[in-house]
Design a protein around this motif. Structure first.
Motif, mmCIF file in Angstrom:
data_model
loop_
_atom_site.group_PDB
_atom_site.id
_atom_site.type_symbol
_atom_site.label_atom_id
_atom_site.label_comp_id
_atom_site.label_asym_id
_atom_site.label_seq_id
_atom_site.Cartn_x
_atom_site.Cartn_y
_atom_site.Cartn_z
ATOM 1 N N UNK A 179 0.826 -1.216 0.000
ATOM 2 C CA UNK A 179 0.000 0.000 0.000
ATOM 3 C C UNK A 179 0.856 1.260 0.000
ATOM 4 N N UNK A 180 2.047 1.140 0.583
ATOM 5 C CA UNK A 180 2.966 2.278 0.630
ATOM 6 C C UNK A 180 3.893 2.318 -0.583
ATOM 7 N N UNK A 181 3.657 1.410 -1.537
ATOM 8 C CA UNK A 181 4.455 1.342 -2.768
ATOM 9 C C UNK A 181 5.941 1.120 -2.485
ATOM 10 N N UNK A 182 6.222 0.313 -1.450
ATOM 11 C CA UNK A 182 7.604 -0.025 -1.130
ATOM 12 C C UNK A 182 8.182 -0.899 -2.242
ATOM 13 N N UNK A 183 9.376 -0.555 -2.729
ATOM 14 C CA UNK A 183 9.966 -1.281 -3.851
ATOM 15 C C UNK A 183 10.596 -2.607 -3.420
ATOM 16 N N UNK A 184 11.268 -2.613 -2.288
ATOM 17 C CA UNK A 184 12.000 -3.805 -1.859
ATOM 18 C C UNK A 184 11.532 -4.244 -0.486
ATOM 19 N N UNK A 185 11.081 -5.495 -0.384
ATOM 20 C CA UNK A 185 10.634 -6.060 0.887
ATOM 21 C C UNK A 185 11.585 -7.192 1.253
ATOM 22 N N UNK A 186 12.244 -7.047 2.398
ATOM 23 C CA UNK A 186 13.177 -8.066 2.873
ATOM 24 C C UNK A 186 12.623 -8.766 4.103
ATOM 25 N N UNK A 187 12.751 -10.077 4.120
ATOM 26 C CA UNK A 187 12.329 -10.879 5.262
ATOM 27 C C UNK A 187 13.580 -11.275 6.037
ATOM 28 N N UNK A 188 13.579 -10.978 7.326
ATOM 29 C CA UNK A 188 14.758 -11.164 8.158
ATOM 30 C C UNK A 188 14.556 -12.359 9.084
ATOM 31 N N UNK A 189 15.505 -13.306 9.046
ATOM 32 C CA UNK A 189 15.391 -14.505 9.883
ATOM 33 C C UNK A 189 16.748 -14.876 10.447
ATOM 34 N N UNK A 190 16.812 -15.294 11.713
ATOM 35 C CA UNK A 190 18.087 -15.760 12.262
ATOM 36 C C UNK A 190 18.612 -16.945 11.462
ATOM 37 N N UNK A 191 19.897 -16.948 11.183
ATOM 38 C CA UNK A 191 20.501 -18.024 10.405
ATOM 39 C C UNK A 191 20.231 -19.396 11.022
ATOM 40 N N UNK A 192 20.200 -19.456 12.355
ATOM 41 C CA UNK A 192 20.073 -20.738 13.054
ATOM 42 C C UNK A 192 18.631 -21.166 13.324
ATOM 43 N N UNK A 193 17.652 -20.412 12.818
ATOM 44 C CA UNK A 193 16.256 -20.759 13.080
ATOM 45 C C UNK A 193 15.727 -21.735 12.025
ATOM 46 N N UNK A 194 15.538 -22.991 12.413
ATOM 47 C CA UNK A 194 15.028 -24.008 11.490
ATOM 48 C C UNK A 194 13.573 -23.729 11.107
ATOM 49 N N UNK A 195 12.770 -23.290 12.085
ATOM 50 C CA UNK A 195 11.360 -23.019 11.789
ATOM 51 C C UNK A 195 11.221 -21.882 10.786
ATOM 52 N N UNK A 196 12.092 -20.862 10.906
ATOM 53 C CA UNK A 196 12.043 -19.749 9.949
ATOM 54 C C UNK A 196 12.380 -20.231 8.546
ATOM 55 N N UNK A 197 13.422 -21.074 8.426
ATOM 56 C CA UNK A 197 13.821 -21.562 7.107
ATOM 57 C C UNK A 197 12.729 -22.430 6.489
ATOM 58 N N UNK A 198 12.074 -23.238 7.332
ATOM 59 C CA UNK A 198 10.983 -24.069 6.829
ATOM 60 C C UNK A 198 9.855 -23.201 6.286
ATOM 61 N N UNK A 199 9.542 -22.140 7.005
ATOM 62 C CA UNK A 199 8.469 -21.250 6.554
ATOM 63 C C UNK A 199 8.867 -20.525 5.271
ATOM 64 N N UNK A 200 10.095 -20.031 5.202
ATOM 65 C CA UNK A 200 10.543 -19.283 4.035
ATOM 66 C C UNK A 200 10.527 -20.145 2.774
ATOM 67 N N UNK A 201 10.684 -21.444 2.938
ATOM 68 C CA UNK A 201 10.636 -22.352 1.786
ATOM 69 C C UNK A 201 9.245 -22.450 1.179
ATOM 70 N N UNK A 202 8.244 -21.957 1.902
ATOM 71 C CA UNK A 202 6.862 -22.059 1.421
ATOM 72 C C UNK A 202 6.366 -20.797 0.728
ATOM 73 N N UNK A 203 7.187 -19.731 0.712
ATOM 74 C CA UNK A 203 6.743 -18.467 0.120
ATOM 75 C C UNK A 203 7.727 -18.017 -0.951
ATOM 76 N N UNK A 204 7.273 -17.135 -1.873
ATOM 77 C CA UNK A 204 8.158 -16.693 -2.958
ATOM 78 C C UNK A 204 9.193 -15.684 -2.469
#
Length: 275
Positions: free
Chosen positions: A93-118
């Motif tokens: 809605x704010x017309x942001x050009x770049x969206x970054x998702x930040x996750x701890x390198x050692x978080x397995x649950x974060x990596x599993x979730x990130x594998x499910x999204x583009x």
């Protein structure tokens, strides 16, 4: 603006998630504590009056970073997916050009979730802490507060050359820092001329170094190391532990910090959301 109660709830949830996962979340409480009114940047999910899910949005010019968490006992219920959907919608809605998702390198649950999204991995950022090292100051490089219009313009151009901001993004980012941050904004001078900049935050008994940049034509001359040495010696004399962050792709900067006694202890991975 977030209330003190909300900030405490976020801290409590963060502690639970970090203790369970054995990692650190980058929730940037300085930015959380200085939210502006009439702007949606934080998203909450409560169960029976308890905060069990949170997503924070952190804007830097025309780029936004999203970082969040869900209580271990409430995962796999779609809570984080809903929070992320709200965060993405607001960024779009704010017309942001770049969206970054930040996750701890050692978080397995974060990596599993990130594998499910583009999304695609972009860079790793390392948190570093200074280990006692013998350093010697050099009078050829000096530091002073940023005070003038010329200083501000130099800071903006260093954001562009040092961190890849567009000039518009750099001006927005600089204004946000000036309005909402109590950091010391320092100009680095070599031979009487502006050579670079950095910010130093001294809060909660710690010193953090941010936004450290040298003009491209002056890099490789030892100016950055001499400036960093001065800041480290000053903070060490105050008895403060000293921290900084650096992107792994910047091998030169990583080597500079290591040569001054900094050692990495944690890392965050950044993924660009593919709209």
């Amino acid at each position: 603006m977030l209330t003190r109660e909300q900030l405490n709830e976020i801290k409590e949830l963060q502690e639970v998630c970090e203790n369970e996962g054995g990692f650190e979340l980058k929730l940037n409480f300085e930015m959380l504590a200085n939210r502006v009114e009439n702007k949606t940047e934080d998203f909450f999910h409560y169960e029976d009056g308890q905060l069990v899910g949170f997503l924070g949005s952190y804007g830097f010019g025309n780029k936004v970073e999203l970082c969040g968490m869900v209580h271990p006992e409430y995962r796999r219920r779609g809570i984080f997916s809903r929070l992320l959907e709200m965060g993405l919608e607001e960024a779009q809605n704010q017309n942001i050009e770049t969206i970054l998702l930040n996750a701890p390198t050692d978080s397995k649950t974060a990596k599993e979730f990130l594998n499910t999204i583009p999304c695609t991995f972009t860079v790793a950022e390392y948190q570093m802490k200074w280990q006692k090292t013998e350093l010697t100051e050099d009078a050829a490089v000096t530091l002073r507060p940023s005070v003038s219009t010329d200083d501000r313009e130099a800071e903006i151009q260093l954001e562009v050359s040092g961190f890849g901001f567009s000039e518009e993004e750099a001006r927005m980012h600089h204004q946000t820092i000036r309005d909402n941050s109590g950091d010391q904004r320092l100009i680095i001078e070599a031979n009487g001329k502006t050579a670079g900049k950095m910010r130093v935050s001294e809060k909660n008994g710690e010193a953090w170094i941010y936004g450290f940049a040298i003009f491209p034509e002056l890099r490789g001359k030892g100016i950055g190391r001499k400036a960093l040495t001065k800041v480290v010696i000053n903070a060490d004399q105050k008895g403060l532990p000293i921290f900084l962050e650096v992107e792994a792709k910047n091998a030169h900067a990583l080597g500079l910090y290591e040569s001054c006694g900094f050692r990495s202890y944690h890392s965050q991975d950044y993924y660009q959301y593919l709209k």
